[in-house]
Motif scaffolding. Structure first.
Motif, PDB file in Angstrom:
ATOM      1  N   ALA A  38       0.824  -1.368   0.017  1.00  0.00           N
ATOM      2  CA  ALA A  38      -0.062   0.121   0.150  1.00  0.00           C
ATOM      3  C   ALA A  38       0.855   1.265   0.083  1.00  0.00           C
ATOM      4  CB  ALA A  38      -0.972   0.099   1.231  1.00  0.00           C
ATOM      5  N   ARG A  39       1.962   1.077   0.868  1.00  0.00           N
ATOM      6  CA  ARG A  39       2.778   2.419   0.697  1.00  0.00           C
ATOM      7  C   ARG A  39       3.385   2.592  -0.494  1.00  0.00           C
ATOM      8  NH1 ARG A  39       4.233   0.422   5.766  1.00  0.00           N
ATOM      9  NH2 ARG A  39       6.185  -0.603   4.933  1.00  0.00           N
ATOM     10  N   ASP A  40       3.987   1.697  -1.015  1.00  0.00           N
ATOM     11  CA  ASP A  40       4.424   1.534  -2.436  1.00  0.00           C
ATOM     12  C   ASP A  40       3.632   1.990  -3.596  1.00  0.00           C
ATOM     13  OD1 ASP A  40       6.866   0.536  -1.216  1.00  0.00           O
ATOM     14  OD2 ASP A  40       6.534  -1.355  -1.901  1.00  0.00           O
ATOM     15  N   PHE A  41       2.510   1.804  -3.455  1.00  0.00           N
ATOM     16  CA  PHE A  41       1.498   1.952  -4.390  1.00  0.00           C
ATOM     17  C   PHE A  41       0.764   3.430  -4.281  1.00  0.00           C
ATOM     18  CE2 PHE A  41      -2.003   0.809  -7.624  1.00  0.00           C
ATOM     19  CZ  PHE A  41      -1.434   0.288  -8.476  1.00  0.00           C
ATOM     20  N   HIS A  42       0.481   3.594  -3.044  1.00  0.00           N
ATOM     21  CA  HIS A  42       0.027   4.908  -2.769  1.00  0.00           C
ATOM     22  C   HIS A  42       0.822   5.527  -1.509  1.00  0.00           C
ATOM     23  CE1 HIS A  42      -4.029   5.736  -4.414  1.00  0.00           C
ATOM     24  NE2 HIS A  42      -4.118   4.466  -4.587  1.00  0.00           N
ATOM     25  N   PRO A  43       1.907   6.167  -1.960  1.00  0.00           N
ATOM     26  CA  PRO A  43       2.867   6.702  -0.940  1.00  0.00           C
ATOM     27  C   PRO A  43       2.212   8.145  -0.116  1.00  0.00           C
ATOM     28  CG  PRO A  43       3.745   7.122  -3.133  1.00  0.00           C
ATOM     29  CD  PRO A  43       2.655   6.073  -3.259  1.00  0.00           C
ATOM     30  N   GLY A  99      -0.165   7.962   3.440  1.00  0.00           N
ATOM     31  CA  GLY A  99       0.433   7.918   4.833  1.00  0.00           C
ATOM     32  C   GLY A  99       0.138   6.706   5.630  1.00  0.00           C
ATOM     33  N   VAL A 100       0.248   5.449   4.792  1.00  0.00           N
ATOM     34  CA  VAL A 100       0.105   4.305   5.596  1.00  0.00           C
ATOM     35  C   VAL A 100       1.252   4.032   6.254  1.00  0.00           C
ATOM     36  CG1 VAL A 100       0.083   1.556   4.889  1.00  0.00           C
ATOM     37  CG2 VAL A 100      -1.142   3.505   3.496  1.00  0.00           C
ATOM     38  N   PRO A 101       1.130   3.743   7.600  1.00  0.00           N
ATOM     39  CA  PRO A 101       2.473   3.679   8.414  1.00  0.00           C
ATOM     40  C   PRO A 101       3.309   2.320   8.339  1.00  0.00           C
ATOM     41  CG  PRO A 101       0.364   3.078   9.649  1.00  0.00           C
ATOM     42  CD  PRO A 101       0.058   3.433   8.293  1.00  0.00           C
ATOM     43  N   GLU A 102       4.465   2.224   8.681  1.00  0.00           N
ATOM     44  CA  GLU A 102       5.234   1.071   8.922  1.00  0.00           C
ATOM     45  C   GLU A 102       4.772   0.254  10.222  1.00  0.00           C
ATOM     46  OE1 GLU A 102       9.283   1.179   8.202  1.00  0.00           O
ATOM     47  OE2 GLU A 102       9.014   2.693   6.666  1.00  0.00           O
ATOM     48  N   ALA A 103       4.093  -0.634  10.111  1.00  0.00           N
ATOM     49  CA  ALA A 103       3.756  -1.702  11.325  1.00  0.00           C
ATOM     50  C   ALA A 103       3.852  -3.133  10.919  1.00  0.00           C
ATOM     51  CB  ALA A 103       2.585  -1.098  11.724  1.00  0.00           C
ATOM     52  N   GLY A 104       3.688  -3.918  12.039  1.00  0.00           N
ATOM     53  CA  GLY A 104       3.546  -5.444  11.784  1.00  0.00           C
ATOM     54  C   GLY A 104       2.201  -5.761  11.419  1.00  0.00           C
ATOM     55  N   ALA A 105       1.175  -4.827  11.518  1.00  0.00           N
ATOM     56  CA  ALA A 105      -0.094  -4.818  11.039  1.00  0.00           C
ATOM     57  C   ALA A 105      -0.953  -3.726  11.279  1.00  0.00           C
ATOM     58  CB  ALA A 105      -0.955  -6.222  11.886  1.00  0.00           C
ATOM     59  N   LEU A 106      -2.164  -3.669  10.867  1.00  0.00           N
ATOM     60  CA  LEU A 106      -3.084  -2.392  10.899  1.00  0.00           C
ATOM     61  C   LEU A 106      -4.523  -2.721  10.800  1.00  0.00           C
ATOM     62  CD1 LEU A 106      -2.850   0.898  10.916  1.00  0.00           C
ATOM     63  CD2 LEU A 106      -3.510   0.534   8.346  1.00  0.00           C
ATOM     64  N   LEU A 107      -5.045  -2.074  11.677  1.00  0.00           N
ATOM     65  CA  LEU A 107      -6.513  -2.213  11.570  1.00  0.00           C
ATOM     66  C   LEU A 107      -7.199  -0.793  11.267  1.00  0.00           C
ATOM     67  CD1 LEU A 107      -7.632  -4.313  14.908  1.00  0.00           C
ATOM     68  CD2 LEU A 107      -7.237  -5.004  12.568  1.00  0.00           C
ATOM     69  N   ALA A 110     -10.309   9.358   2.937  1.00  0.00           N
ATOM     70  CA  ALA A 110     -10.375   8.688   1.370  1.00  0.00           C
ATOM     71  C   ALA A 110      -8.957   8.314   1.093  1.00  0.00           C
ATOM     72  CB  ALA A 110     -10.687  10.009   0.596  1.00  0.00           C
ATOM     73  N   ALA A 111      -7.869   8.855   1.302  1.00  0.00           N
ATOM     74  CA  ALA A 111      -6.649   8.449   1.309  1.00  0.00           C
ATOM     75  C   ALA A 111      -6.375   6.891   1.649  1.00  0.00           C
ATOM     76  CB  ALA A 111      -5.341   9.297   1.509  1.00  0.00           C
ATOM     77  N   LEU A 112      -6.582   6.643   2.980  1.00  0.00           N
ATOM     78  CA  LEU A 112      -6.676   5.505   3.655  1.00  0.00           C
ATOM     79  C   LEU A 112      -7.308   4.290   2.941  1.00  0.00           C
ATOM     80  CD1 LEU A 112      -6.366   6.272   7.433  1.00  0.00           C
ATOM     81  CD2 LEU A 112      -4.573   5.185   5.927  1.00  0.00           C
ATOM     82  N   TRP A 113      -8.641   4.589   2.434  1.00  0.00           N
ATOM     83  CA  TRP A 113      -9.329   3.668   1.829  1.00  0.00           C
ATOM     84  C   TRP A 113      -8.969   3.247   0.409  1.00  0.00           C
ATOM     85  CZ3 TRP A 113     -12.306   0.225   3.742  1.00  0.00           C
ATOM     86  CH2 TRP A 113     -12.783   0.405   4.944  1.00  0.00           C
ATOM     87  N   ALA A 114      -8.556   4.460  -0.205  1.00  0.00           N
ATOM     88  CA  ALA A 114      -7.785   4.332  -1.705  1.00  0.00           C
ATOM     89  C   ALA A 114      -6.507   3.346  -1.541  1.00  0.00           C
ATOM     90  CB  ALA A 114      -7.470   5.769  -2.246  1.00  0.00           C
ATOM     91  N   ALA A 115      -5.726   3.332  -0.563  1.00  0.00           N
ATOM     92  CA  ALA A 115      -4.815   2.661  -0.433  1.00  0.00           C
ATOM     93  C   ALA A 115      -5.215   0.995  -0.082  1.00  0.00           C
ATOM     94  CB  ALA A 115      -3.922   2.880   0.997  1.00  0.00           C
ATOM     95  N   ARG A 116      -6.276   1.071   0.687  1.00  0.00           N
ATOM     96  CA  ARG A 116      -6.756  -0.358   1.120  1.00  0.00           C
ATOM     97  C   ARG A 116      -7.240  -1.028  -0.308  1.00  0.00           C
ATOM     98  NH1 ARG A 116      -8.920  -4.178   0.336  1.00  0.00           N
ATOM     99  NH2 ARG A 116     -10.339  -5.422   1.687  1.00  0.00           N
ATOM    100  N   SER A 136      -5.342  -4.884  -4.642  1.00  0.00           N
ATOM    101  CA  SER A 136      -5.364  -5.916  -5.583  1.00  0.00           C
ATOM    102  C   SER A 136      -4.441  -5.603  -6.716  1.00  0.00           C
ATOM    103  CB  SER A 136      -6.706  -6.130  -6.115  1.00  0.00           C
ATOM    104  OG  SER A 136      -7.600  -6.716  -5.167  1.00  0.00           O
ATOM    105  N   LEU A 137      -4.427  -4.317  -7.177  1.00  0.00           N
ATOM    106  CA  LEU A 137      -3.613  -3.662  -8.230  1.00  0.00           C
ATOM    107  C   LEU A 137      -2.278  -3.606  -7.775  1.00  0.00           C
ATOM    108  CD1 LEU A 137      -5.945  -0.880  -9.724  1.00  0.00           C
ATOM    109  CD2 LEU A 137      -5.706  -3.090 -10.626  1.00  0.00           C
ATOM    110  N   ALA A 138      -1.851  -3.543  -6.589  1.00  0.00           N
ATOM    111  CA  ALA A 138      -0.619  -3.213  -6.021  1.00  0.00           C
ATOM    112  C   ALA A 138       0.097  -4.793  -6.121  1.00  0.00           C
ATOM    113  CB  ALA A 138      -0.662  -2.909  -4.822  1.00  0.00           C
TER     114      ALA A 138
END
Length: 457
Positions: free
Chosen positions: A261-266, A269-277, A317-323, A327-329
């Motif tokens: 998600a970070r690579d495809f939608h920099p 603001g997707v964080p670096e973490a072990g997992a995200l909810l 909106a940015a977070l949902w766009a990254a989520r 599939s494309l990523a």
């Protein structure tokens, strides 16, 4: 096999010139879906009325020619691939919204209406239709019905099967019929509506649907909780779903999903973490603070790194766009993605996440996990990049399904079975249930012409 000459003549009588395609170039567009399966049909027809569909099925039944129904072609299981050739019935031109009735909280639509088109038409009335798959701009309501589509909102509002009141359809005999009602309560006979939903066009061709509508909430708030690893995030999901407030979305992303998600939608603001909810709560503005606080209390616990509220609509909106771009990523990483959508009881989600991690290590193949954690429905996507990894990935699949069944889960939460999972169906269903299902298939489609080779092994 080419179509019988008599059938071709009959198809030309039923369908205008621009509604019947027999040229190979035109037919190729309907030979595949989002799976890697493909098969060229002998003809493609574009019905615009229920009566045409009845005539089509009767004609094909007379000559024992298969029919595959098709909407937007977004299926990832091969369900809309004409595996036995024959005729594809593309419902894209049956795309009318026939009625919107806010007082009765229902809409009557044809199967070719796209999910997004429907949502846009309902918005001015203050309503929405609950299923919201990631392919909403392209997928058709008929396809949503065929595979019982879900999406993030299913955790609170249910999947397709929970949001349909009635259907009009044509069985494999060519007989048209109606099932269900225009009311939200019905205790009149067998529930054929729910039976047809998720049957992947193997029992009948749906020509009209009466959909149950839901009022749009007055306010929405999006929360983001990051954790040190997938295990603690999965435990948080179980805690959130064990308290009394139901989130309107509860999405899980593991570390590899976050990287993609970070690579495809920099810019997201997707964080670096072990997992995200990603957690969404909705309701009336005056109650939202209490609702959000209850969910945040449950989200706190071992392994929590950060718990934040989206500051504005743009951040949400940015977070949902990254989520939704995941599939494309993944396709940017490999064209050999194996896309599974297994589901387990929410309390067993930590065990599923841990088991998938061990599966990835044991078979030395990258696996990304994300999806609708509030339903226990994870998209477990294997990402093999070369021939050796492809071989190991397919060797891992039976182990994945065995793990899911052992955790009281099942093979699909929203994609369906189609071609790609039908041989695994006996893992999830006993032979007694399969015998009954085959009998149902014969009752609706005695000659087996509707989407043959799908769903049932």
């Amino acid at each position: 096999m080419p179509l019988p000459a008599e059938l071709l003549v009959r198809l030309r009588e039923i369908f205008p010139v621009d509604a019947l395609a027999t040229d190979e170039v035109e037919r190729r567009a309907f030979a595949r879906d989002n799976s890697r399966h493909q098969q060229l049909p002998e003809a493609v027809v574009f019905p615009t009325a229920h009566e045409q569909v009845e005539a089509l099925v009767r004609a094909c039944r007379e000559h024992k020619v298969p029919i595959t129904a098709r909407g937007g072609g977004t299926s990832s299981t091969g369900a809309s691939v004409p595996a036995a050739g024959g005729v594809v019935a593309c419902f894209a031109r049956m795309n009318r919204i026939l009625r919107i009735a806010p007082d009765d909280r229902l809409a009557v639509v044809e199967p070719g209406v796209t999910n997004e088109m429907l949502q846009q038409a309902l918005a001015p009335h203050g309503f929405f239709w609950a299923p919201d798959p990631g392919s909403a701009p392209w997928c058709a309501v008929g396809g949503n019905l065929a595979c019982n589509a879900g999406g993030p909102r299913a955790v609170k509002y249910g999947a397709t099967r929970d949001n349909v009141l009635g259907l009009r359809a044509v069985a494999g005999t060519g007989t048209g019929f109606r099932a269900g009602t225009h009311t939200t309560k019905d205790s009149t006979g067998y529930d054929l509506t729910r039976l047809l939903i998720g049957s992947e066009g193997t029992l009948a061709l749906i020509t009209e649907a009466t959909l149950k509508l839901t009022p749009r909430p007055g306010a929405v708030r999006t929360l983001r909780a990051s954790y040190v690893d997938t295990g603690t995030a999965a435990q948080a999901v179980a805690r959130i779903m064990a308290q009394t407030v139901t989130p309107s979305a509860l999405e899980f992303m593991d570390a590899l999903a976050l990287k993609l998600a970070r690579d495809f939608h920099p810019e997201a603001g997707v964080p670096e973490a072990g997992a995200l909810l990603m957690i969404e709560v909705d309701g009336e503005p005056g109650t939202l603070d209490v609702t959000a606080a209850a969910v945040m209390r449950a989200a706190r616990g071992a392994g929590l790194v950060e718990l934040a509220v989206a500051t504005d609509a743009a951040e949400t909106a940015a977070l949902w766009a990254a989520r939704k771009a995941l599939s494309l990523a993944q396709r940017a990483v490999t064209q050999h993605k194996i896309n599974e959508d297994v589901v387990v009881p929410v309390s067993r989600l930590p065990a599923l996440v841990d088991g998938v991690r061990m599966l990835s290590e044991r078979h030395a193949v990258p696996i990304v996990s994300f999806g609708h954690a509030g339903n226990g429905n994870l998209h477990v996507n294997l990402l093999p990049r070369d021939v050796d990894e492809i071989e190991r990935a397919y060797a891992a699949l039976p182990e994945l399904f065995a793990l899911v069944i052992a955790l009281d889960g099942t093979l699909s939460g929203e994609h369906g079975i189609g071609l790609v999972k039908r041989e695994y169906l006996p893992l999830a269903l006993g032979e007694e249930a399969l015998v009954l299902m085959r009998a149902v298939k014969v009752a609706f489609d005695p000659d087996g012409i509707l989407n043959p080779g799908k769903l049932l092994p």
